[in-house]
Design a protein around this motif. Sequence first.
Motif, PDB file in Angstrom:
ATOM      1  N   LEU A   6     -80.467   9.702  43.539  1.00 53.08           N
ATOM      2  CA  LEU A   6     -81.078  10.787  44.325  1.00 53.08           C
ATOM      3  C   LEU A   6     -81.923  11.737  43.481  1.00 53.08           C
ATOM      4  CD1 LEU A   6     -78.156  11.709  46.751  1.00 53.08           C
ATOM      5  CD2 LEU A   6     -80.186  10.355  47.254  1.00 53.08           C
ATOM      6  N   GLY A   7     -82.224  11.343  42.241  1.00 55.86           N
ATOM      7  CA  GLY A   7     -83.115  12.181  41.443  1.00 55.86           C
ATOM      8  C   GLY A   7     -82.389  13.191  40.573  1.00 55.86           C
ATOM      9  N   ALA A   8     -83.163  14.124  40.042  1.00 56.67           N
ATOM     10  CA  ALA A   8     -82.666  15.067  39.041  1.00 56.67           C
ATOM     11  C   ALA A   8     -81.804  16.160  39.675  1.00 56.67           C
ATOM     12  CB  ALA A   8     -83.845  15.696  38.316  1.00 56.67           C
ATOM     13  N   PRO A   9     -80.894  16.733  38.870  1.00 53.36           N
ATOM     14  CA  PRO A   9     -80.064  17.828  39.374  1.00 53.36           C
ATOM     15  C   PRO A   9     -80.897  19.055  39.759  1.00 53.36           C
ATOM     16  CG  PRO A   9     -79.376  17.152  37.152  1.00 53.36           C
ATOM     17  CD  PRO A   9     -80.610  16.383  37.469  1.00 53.36           C
ATOM     18  N   GLU A  10     -80.464  19.750  40.789  1.00 53.28           N
ATOM     19  CA  GLU A  10     -81.108  21.024  41.122  1.00 53.28           C
ATOM     20  C   GLU A  10     -80.420  22.130  40.350  1.00 53.28           C
ATOM     21  OE1 GLU A  10     -82.013  22.416  44.998  1.00 53.28           O
ATOM     22  OE2 GLU A  10     -82.323  20.360  45.730  1.00 53.28           O
ATOM     23  N   LEU A  11     -81.233  22.868  39.613  1.00 58.86           N
ATOM     24  CA  LEU A  11     -80.649  23.860  38.714  1.00 58.86           C
ATOM     25  C   LEU A  11     -79.915  24.973  39.452  1.00 58.86           C
ATOM     26  CD1 LEU A  11     -83.263  24.027  35.829  1.00 58.86           C
ATOM     27  CD2 LEU A  11     -81.129  22.728  36.019  1.00 58.86           C
ATOM     28  N   ALA A  12     -80.430  25.376  40.615  1.00 63.82           N
ATOM     29  CA  ALA A  12     -79.771  26.461  41.364  1.00 63.82           C
ATOM     30  C   ALA A  12     -78.347  26.056  41.751  1.00 63.82           C
ATOM     31  CB  ALA A  12     -80.573  26.813  42.603  1.00 63.82           C
ATOM     32  N   ASN A  13     -78.182  24.811  42.160  1.00 67.94           N
ATOM     33  CA  ASN A  13     -76.845  24.328  42.516  1.00 67.94           C
ATOM     34  C   ASN A  13     -75.927  24.257  41.304  1.00 67.94           C
ATOM     35  OD1 ASN A  13     -77.483  24.067  45.170  1.00 67.94           O
ATOM     36  ND2 ASN A  13     -77.886  21.859  45.084  1.00 67.94           N
ATOM     37  N   LEU A  14     -76.488  23.737  40.208  1.00 65.60           N
ATOM     38  CA  LEU A  14     -75.692  23.667  38.975  1.00 65.60           C
ATOM     39  C   LEU A  14     -75.228  25.055  38.554  1.00 65.60           C
ATOM     40  CD1 LEU A  14     -77.235  21.172  36.395  1.00 65.60           C
ATOM     41  CD2 LEU A  14     -74.928  21.194  37.372  1.00 65.60           C
ATOM     42  N   ARG A  15     -76.159  26.005  38.646  1.00 62.53           N
ATOM     43  CA  ARG A  15     -75.834  27.370  38.249  1.00 62.53           C
ATOM     44  C   ARG A  15     -74.695  27.921  39.114  1.00 62.53           C
ATOM     45  NH1 ARG A  15     -81.128  28.933  36.820  1.00 62.53           N
ATOM     46  NH2 ARG A  15     -81.476  29.081  39.046  1.00 62.53           N
ATOM     47  N   GLN A  16     -74.808  27.686  40.416  1.00 62.74           N
ATOM     48  CA  GLN A  16     -73.759  28.169  41.312  1.00 62.74           C
ATOM     49  C   GLN A  16     -72.407  27.527  40.976  1.00 62.74           C
ATOM     50  OE1 GLN A  16     -74.898  28.308  45.406  1.00 62.74           O
ATOM     51  NE2 GLN A  16     -72.849  28.949  46.095  1.00 62.74           N
ATOM     52  N   GLY A  17     -72.422  26.224  40.691  1.00 58.62           N
ATOM     53  CA  GLY A  17     -71.189  25.537  40.319  1.00 58.62           C
ATOM     54  C   GLY A  17     -70.610  26.098  39.030  1.00 58.62           C
ATOM     55  N   ARG A  18     -71.478  26.373  38.063  1.00 60.86           N
ATOM     56  CA  ARG A  18     -70.980  26.889  36.785  1.00 60.86           C
ATOM     57  C   ARG A  18     -70.424  28.295  36.916  1.00 60.86           C
ATOM     58  NH1 ARG A  18     -76.145  24.335  33.714  1.00 60.86           N
ATOM     59  NH2 ARG A  18     -75.244  22.281  33.242  1.00 60.86           N
ATOM     60  N   GLU A  19     -71.038  29.112  37.775  1.00 59.67           N
ATOM     61  CA  GLU A  19     -70.487  30.451  38.048  1.00 59.67           C
ATOM     62  C   GLU A  19     -69.097  30.320  38.668  1.00 59.67           C
ATOM     63  OE1 GLU A  19     -71.063  33.685  37.387  1.00 59.67           O
ATOM     64  OE2 GLU A  19     -72.454  32.658  36.032  1.00 59.67           O
ATOM     65  N   GLY A  20     -69.002  29.436  39.674  1.00 61.27           N
ATOM     66  CA  GLY A  20     -67.707  29.199  40.316  1.00 61.27           C
ATOM     67  C   GLY A  20     -66.671  28.721  39.316  1.00 61.27           C
ATOM     68  N   LEU A  21     -67.104  27.817  38.445  1.00 60.51           N
ATOM     69  CA  LEU A  21     -66.197  27.275  37.428  1.00 60.51           C
ATOM     70  C   LEU A  21     -65.632  28.381  36.541  1.00 60.51           C
ATOM     71  CD1 LEU A  21     -64.905  24.922  35.895  1.00 60.51           C
ATOM     72  CD2 LEU A  21     -67.076  24.617  34.674  1.00 60.51           C
ATOM     73  N   LYS A  22     -66.480  29.308  36.122  1.00 62.48           N
ATOM     74  CA  LYS A  22     -66.004  30.415  35.284  1.00 62.48           C
ATOM     75  C   LYS A  22     -64.931  31.224  35.990  1.00 62.48           C
ATOM     76  CE  LYS A  22     -70.107  31.353  32.651  1.00 62.48           C
ATOM     77  NZ  LYS A  22     -71.271  32.253  32.662  1.00 62.48           N
ATOM     78  N   ASN A  23     -65.171  31.503  37.292  1.00 64.68           N
ATOM     79  CA  ASN A  23     -64.155  32.253  38.044  1.00 64.68           C
ATOM     80  C   ASN A  23     -62.825  31.506  38.084  1.00 64.68           C
ATOM     81  OD1 ASN A  23     -66.017  34.240  38.608  1.00 64.68           O
ATOM     82  ND2 ASN A  23     -66.650  33.303  40.554  1.00 64.68           N
ATOM     83  N   HIS A  24     -62.904  30.205  38.224  1.00 65.98           N
ATOM     84  CA  HIS A  24     -61.661  29.431  38.291  1.00 65.98           C
ATOM     85  C   HIS A  24     -60.979  29.340  36.930  1.00 65.98           C
ATOM     86  CE1 HIS A  24     -61.291  28.083  42.442  1.00 65.98           C
ATOM     87  NE2 HIS A  24     -62.603  28.170  42.497  1.00 65.98           N
ATOM     88  N   LEU A  25     -61.769  29.229  35.869  1.00 67.10           N
ATOM     89  CA  LEU A  25     -61.175  29.225  34.529  1.00 67.10           C
ATOM     90  C   LEU A  25     -60.486  30.562  34.258  1.00 67.10           C
ATOM     91  CD1 LEU A  25     -64.039  27.364  32.656  1.00 67.10           C
ATOM     92  CD2 LEU A  25     -61.700  26.509  32.974  1.00 67.10           C
ATOM     93  N   TRP A  26     -61.101  31.618  34.744  1.00 68.48           N
ATOM     94  CA  TRP A  26     -60.507  32.936  34.583  1.00 68.48           C
ATOM     95  C   TRP A  26     -59.180  33.001  35.348  1.00 68.48           C
ATOM     96  CZ3 TRP A  26     -59.291  36.742  38.141  1.00 68.48           C
ATOM     97  CH2 TRP A  26     -58.957  37.988  37.605  1.00 68.48           C
ATOM     98  N   TYR A  27     -59.171  32.413  36.532  1.00 65.82           N
ATOM     99  CA  TYR A  27     -57.928  32.412  37.325  1.00 65.82           C
ATOM    100  C   TYR A  27     -56.821  31.610  36.628  1.00 65.82           C
ATOM    101  CZ  TYR A  27     -54.645  31.866  41.148  1.00 65.82           C
ATOM    102  OH  TYR A  27     -53.495  31.867  41.903  1.00 65.82           O
ATOM    103  N   ILE A  28     -57.180  30.443  36.086  1.00 60.17           N
ATOM    104  CA  ILE A  28     -56.207  29.633  35.341  1.00 60.17           C
ATOM    105  C   ILE A  28     -55.684  30.429  34.148  1.00 60.17           C
ATOM    106  CG2 ILE A  28     -55.902  27.526  33.968  1.00 60.17           C
ATOM    107  CD1 ILE A  28     -57.994  26.177  35.743  1.00 60.17           C
ATOM    108  N   ASP A  29     -56.589  31.107  33.475  1.00 60.55           N
ATOM    109  CA  ASP A  29     -56.229  31.945  32.338  1.00 60.55           C
ATOM    110  C   ASP A  29     -55.184  32.998  32.740  1.00 60.55           C
ATOM    111  OD1 ASP A  29     -57.265  32.698  29.475  1.00 60.55           O
ATOM    112  OD2 ASP A  29     -57.114  34.597  30.568  1.00 60.55           O
ATOM    113  N   GLN A  30     -55.398  33.620  33.899  1.00 61.03           N
ATOM    114  CA  GLN A  30     -54.442  34.623  34.396  1.00 61.03           C
ATOM    115  C   GLN A  30     -53.069  34.003  34.631  1.00 61.03           C
ATOM    116  OE1 GLN A  30     -56.515  37.295  33.752  1.00 61.03           O
ATOM    117  NE2 GLN A  30     -55.479  38.236  35.506  1.00 61.03           N
ATOM    118  N   LEU A  31     -53.066  32.805  35.244  1.00 50.06           N
ATOM    119  CA  LEU A  31     -51.783  32.136  35.494  1.00 50.06           C
ATOM    120  C   LEU A  31     -51.058  31.863  34.181  1.00 50.06           C
ATOM    121  CD1 LEU A  31     -52.734  29.448  38.201  1.00 50.06           C
ATOM    122  CD2 LEU A  31     -51.416  31.542  38.566  1.00 50.06           C
TER     123      LEU A  31
END
Lengths: 228, 228
Positions: free
Chosen positions: B128-153
């Motif tokens: 389906l072609g190259a990654p869309e950067l806006a989507n990747l960025r959103q995923g990476r932001e979400g990922l940071k929030n989840h890593l932070w949550y794991i860190d809290q646990l």
Amino acid sequence: MNVERILHHFPLDPASRQVRLALGEKRLPFTDNPVRYWERPKELSQLNPSGMVPVLVEKTDRGTLVLCEARAILDHLEETVVEPALLGRNAAERAEARRLLQWFDRKFEYEAGGFILHEKMEKRLLGLGAPELANLRQGREGLKNHLWYIDQLLAEREWLAGKRLSLADFAAAAHLSVIDYFGDVPWGDFASVKTWYMKLKSRPAFRPLLMDRWPGLTPAKHYDDLDF
Amino acid sequence: MNVERILHHFPLDPASRQVRLALGEKRLPFTDNPVRYWERPKELSQLNPSGMVPVLVEKTDRGTLVLCEARAILDHLEETVVEPALLGRNAAERAEARRLLQWFDRKFEYEAGGFILHEKMEKRLLGLGAPELANLRQGREGLKNHLWYIDQLLAEREWLAGKRLSLADFAAAAHLSVIDYFGDVPWGDFASVKTWYMKLKSRPAFRPLLMDRWPGLTPAKHYDDLDF
């Protein structure tokens, strides 16, 4: 052991409805706490970090147990209140019921329910304006495919997972019932699905769901009609 | 009873990985059948009408049991191969492990993993072609929030659901490990999450996952490094 139960839920949330049906079928009384989860109430996020309903709180002499998310609650109820069993009586029955739980909670919601409820319910609750017709159309197409699939299952079975009523029926009915509140289920084209849904609708556990009304969201005329 | 197991799965699918980790941890040998599920192979849709992996087939003298979808498989394994218990030893431990299963399979996937894996993996598999950067960025932001949550646990617990290793750890690690294959986990900013992941990575059950390679998808250099 004496258990006091409090259910934090949203009346038109399919996941919450699955839990209410299971509690009703097992004849477990509970205190009803409807929550406007989209306003992110602090009380809810303190119970469940995801901020989502349903949350069931069980209080006994030995302490308080907080159960978050529908599947965790349903599994807990199966483990602690064994009769009536709602997840099947052997490994094959349980496998089939669980396959269908995933089917409705994920595939149905992703392909059908999510579109319709976002456009018809969430947008109104959140004040996001009128439904987008393209999304509604996609949801209704998905819904037809799923009704067709349920129809296929019922051609060979009395209940969705087999001979016995199970959580699979409650999952399907919970999702469909909210769409039915908004009048979007084409029952006329799926006679055997309608018959199955009528059987469920007439169970005592279903009655509280038929009495749900939410300010600003008017149910379809036939919504609480047992003979629709 | 002698059980022959066949697992139909996709090596880089987080749901499949949860099952492989559970099978490994319980030391249950199985035949490995990697499936290109996106090509909708008939063999798979005959086993699972949703066409999705994982599917575990168990053959015994008494017949064949087909288990579809990760949660159904994990629940079945907990019920039939009791030790080591991976879902907690009392109601509170199980409730917490199950809350987190939902958290990672739904919230994490919806807010983080889904974006990153769609852009970096599914698009390549489907051409389906190259990654869309806006989507990747959103995923990476979400990922940071989840890593932070794991860190809290992990600030209060040895494992995600409490004192004991559980399916919650496997769910989190399964989702993170696929993102890590593509080099997108910012380990450096989350030291305690990294330590927890290193502990998991060095378990024998994890080894097969570190050996996964898929044609056209090159893993990050540190992917199989136990001391990364």
